[in-house]
Scaffold this active site. Structure first.
Site, PDB file in Angstrom:
ATOM      1  N   LEU A 176      24.201  28.796  36.091  1.00  0.00           N
ATOM      2  CA  LEU A 176      24.273  27.566  36.889  1.00  0.00           C
ATOM      3  C   LEU A 176      24.999  26.470  36.120  1.00  0.00           C
ATOM      4  O   LEU A 176      24.566  25.329  36.059  1.00  0.00           O
ATOM      5  CB  LEU A 176      22.868  27.105  37.306  1.00  0.00           C
ATOM      6  N   GLY A 232      28.603  27.974  38.874  1.00  0.00           N
ATOM      7  CA  GLY A 232      27.420  28.401  39.626  1.00  0.00           C
ATOM      8  C   GLY A 232      26.905  27.289  40.525  1.00  0.00           C
ATOM      9  O   GLY A 232      26.544  27.515  41.694  1.00  0.00           O
ATOM     10  N   GLU A 261      37.970  37.908  42.214  1.00  0.00           N
ATOM     11  CA  GLU A 261      39.070  37.005  42.570  1.00  0.00           C
ATOM     12  C   GLU A 261      39.097  35.765  41.678  1.00  0.00           C
ATOM     13  O   GLU A 261      40.159  35.290  41.262  1.00  0.00           O
ATOM     14  CB  GLU A 261      38.936  36.592  44.038  1.00  0.00           C
ATOM     15  N   GLY A 297      39.103  17.191  28.529  1.00  0.00           N
ATOM     16  CA  GLY A 297      38.297  18.324  28.983  1.00  0.00           C
ATOM     17  C   GLY A 297      39.120  19.506  29.447  1.00  0.00           C
ATOM     18  O   GLY A 297      38.592  20.481  29.965  1.00  0.00           O
ATOM     19  N   LYS A 309      43.913  37.928  32.315  1.00  0.00           N
ATOM     20  CA  LYS A 309      44.286  37.880  33.736  1.00  0.00           C
ATOM     21  C   LYS A 309      45.465  38.816  34.017  1.00  0.00           C
ATOM     22  O   LYS A 309      45.491  39.527  35.022  1.00  0.00           O
ATOM     23  CB  LYS A 309      44.641  36.438  34.124  1.00  0.00           C
ATOM     24  N   GLY A 329      38.219  25.011  37.416  1.00  0.00           N
ATOM     25  CA  GLY A 329      37.432  23.910  37.969  1.00  0.00           C
ATOM     26  C   GLY A 329      36.367  24.400  38.926  1.00  0.00           C
ATOM     27  O   GLY A 329      36.441  25.514  39.454  1.00  0.00           O
TER      28      GLY A 329
END
EC number: 1.1.1.3
Lengths: 428, 428
Positions: free
Chosen positions: A12, A16, A131, A189, A207, A304
């Site tokens: 979370l 999450g 995905e 960040g 990836k 993000g």
């Protein structure tokens, strides 16, 4: 299929929490679109008490993610804990083994353990989808696996690390050095405190390995990716590249060649006016070339809370609708263990030398390149900086092995004052 | 699901032949990916004898497309005959009614009859798919319906007519007039002999209506699209727009507003450095904005044999794999008949006037705009051409209804020598 799809969320953090928020916001839309409810039934995270800005009261809590994965009231587990091994992998294995679908954002886990996990999913007749692991919010795995499923794929390319593209763009736009821009990115960040995964190209290479396996029907082979980071890219090279009409990008390229599978993640020069050259900032871009479709390009946010949650929910919605496509687009036991191509094909290269200002220096360079069969397309000698003469060369197509041999000789000679820089010019 | 998926192809023009070629080329890949064979069993076209460069001997031939649709040995019909009514619609209805899936490239048919056809498909428990109808080879319907299925969609935009974008790009690059570039495009085969569907914006509006219905869960409402073609775009406006930092694009925009569904297909100005502004030539681009994912952009070939066949086979592969998503992403009987937004929201506009060279002329223009509450952001008076004074104005945000009132007054006044030109500046 009118019973709800019951999901559990392991982890979370930002992502999450984003998934929780998305289900709470768009439950009605999901029901209309999938024909059944998507219902969160349980969650798990390290700290139960933490305020995450979403109401978790309606969901069962599990301290142990593996216990979460084994709950009998769960159909699908969303894995957003991260980490290639450890709890994330244990949870994934437990969920698949107990007949639950898994949707994960974990690129490292999938790049390193994708093959056995895919086999496990297929053995238990459940879906394993990721995905969100590749290019964030861009539905690129779906495009590759499904939309372009009738094509022979010829090449996949991607700018898939927003931090790196942000750093390279900022260096070009502001004229700041690598270290300064990296520090600024960390403050914003965009970059982790330990940026090695990002700037070292590893994150993007994870990836690429997943894209390549899916594109070419091969077993995911992260160890087969040639990886080079952007740490050594200097402002000088960015500036010089621009003057020559190029931009520097950390670009992944995967191709199936006669020699085998070529997988590279490295800084390259691309034409400034090309689609990839025009990609600025943290945005990701993936280019897929198929023999029938031609070139298609997919652009969007690569990271993000919202974009990652969007990709996860795309997978969840597919599973809610009954879609059961294998993790790599075809059954894992049909994936081929591809040979690794020994080298990338021939290409034009950008070279930068720092040379002594003495008669015959350029002749030495040109002759050393010629000895390896490398011919020169363009050469520029720019402003002197005292006795250091910076010389730029753009070669005609040559193999990297020949180039490296020439560069080693030049570096060892007494005309060279600093290690030569060589960057591939990618035909995009 | 190891029995083959048996398909019939109605129409053997460029696209139908491409589908045949694709199945013949990649049958093995399709089998590996779908877990079952995709098998062409029958074809239909107007002329049986014509040499199409592919071997059709193995397939049954039907002269009558409706008979093709009713064959009992067919699971799926590919409709690539074209035409919004007539044989294409009769074939589609016959196929769906007899329990066969339909994959079509027919944007006009879907835009005008999509709702009853979708209902018919759902009544018979079969799929009706049309990826090839929207933006050619780009798997955009899949991205919207599936990849972004967890999002609330905020806006969809698209440059979806390659002919128009080619014409506008060529006018800018070569300085040629509209008529000359159109004639050249016709010679190159980019534009039809009767180009009204392309340059009039109708073809692109069909696509926009399909995107909007899917994005917003509304019944497809082609009649609700405000359509304006590019026929009246002059070289002057393209040149002036460029000097102001803009490009002219035939852009479709669909948004759900408080007033209702806004659907516009019209030439607008977009910043030259924006993603849409940088799209040159025949390539298509669709932009989807979702509340969680943010902005994603899809670019690729919008027409042609290979790209269209690729999109068709993407749909066929989905059906082979068992995917049964409703035509507009949710059951047709749950689609809402949306109100039409009475007008587009406020926006900055580009205005060009041809005025008499007399004292007070500019004051008249400015006052007439001010009377409608329209304020001026930028104004430019360029080189005189004899006594005609071209004046460019960029307004602050204003509503088109107010602008049109002001322009009508100006056009009717004696200071105006030619009808004023007004183009919306789209925030992209």
């Amino acid at each position: 299929m009118t019973h709800p799809l019951r999901i559990a969320i392991a982890g979370l953090g930002t992502v999450g929490t984003g998934v929780v928020r998305m289900v709470q916001t768009h439950g009605d839309k999901m029901l209309a679109r999938a024909g059944r409810e998507v219902q969160i039934v349980a969650v798990s995270a390290r700290s139960k008490g933490k305020d995450r800005g979403v109401n978790l009261d309606a969901y069962a809590w599990e301290d142990d993610p593996v216990a979460l994965a084994r709950r009998t009231d769960v159909d699908l587990v969303v894995e957003v804990m991260g980490g290639e091994d450890g709890p994330a992998k244990a949870l994934t294995e437990a969920a698949l083994s107990s007949g639950k679908h898994v949707v994960t954002a974990n690129k490292a886990m999938m790049a390193l353990h994708g093959q056995p996990l895919a086999l496990l999913a297929e053995e238990h007749g459940v879906a394993l989808r990721y995905e969100a692991a590749v290019a964030g919010g861009i539905p690129i795995m779906k495009a590759l696996t499904e939309g372009l499923a009738g094509n022979g794929i010829q090449r996949v390319m991607g700018v898939m690390n927003g931090t790196c593209n942000y750093i390279l763009t900022q260096m070009e736009e502001t004229g700041a050095d690598y270290e300064d821009v990296l520090a600024a990115a960390q403050n914003l960040g965009y970059a982790e405190a330990d940026p090695a995964f990002d700037v070292g190209g590893i994150d993007a290479a994870h990836k690429l390995a997943l894209l390549a396996a899916t594109a070419f029907g091969t077993r995911v082979d992260f160890a087969g990716v040639t990886i080079e980071g952007i740490e050594h890219i200097s402002l000088t090279d960015i500036t010089q590249a621009r003057e020559l009409g190029y931009k520097v990008k950390l670009l992944g390229v995967a191709r199936m060649t006669d020699e085998g599978l070529e997988q590279r993640m490295q800084p390259v020069l691309v034409p400034a006016r090309s689609t990839i050259g025009q990609l600025d900032g943290v945005t990701n871009m993936v280019v897929v070339e198929g023999d029938f479709v031609g070139q298609t390009v997919y652009t969007g946010p690569g990271a993000g809370e919202g974009p990652t949650a969007s990709a996860i929910m795309g997978d969840v919605m597919d599973i809610a609708r009954g879609l059961r496509i294998p993790a790599f687009g075809q059954p894992a036991n049909t994936l081929v263990a591809a040979n690794r191509a020994a080298s990338a094909g021939a290409a034009s290269h950008y070279l930068r030398f720092t040379l002594t200002d003495a008669p015959g220096t350029l002749a030495t360079i040109a002759q050393t390149l010629a000895d390896q069969g490398i011919s020169i397309d363009r050469m520029r000698q720019n402003d002197h900086d005292g006795s250091n003469v910076p010389v730029l060369i753009v070669t005609h197509d040559c193999l990297r092995v020949n180039l490296d041999a020439a560069l080693a000789k030049i570096a060892a000679s007494d005309v060279s004052l600093a290690p030569p820089v060589a960057l591939r010019i990618e035909q995009v």
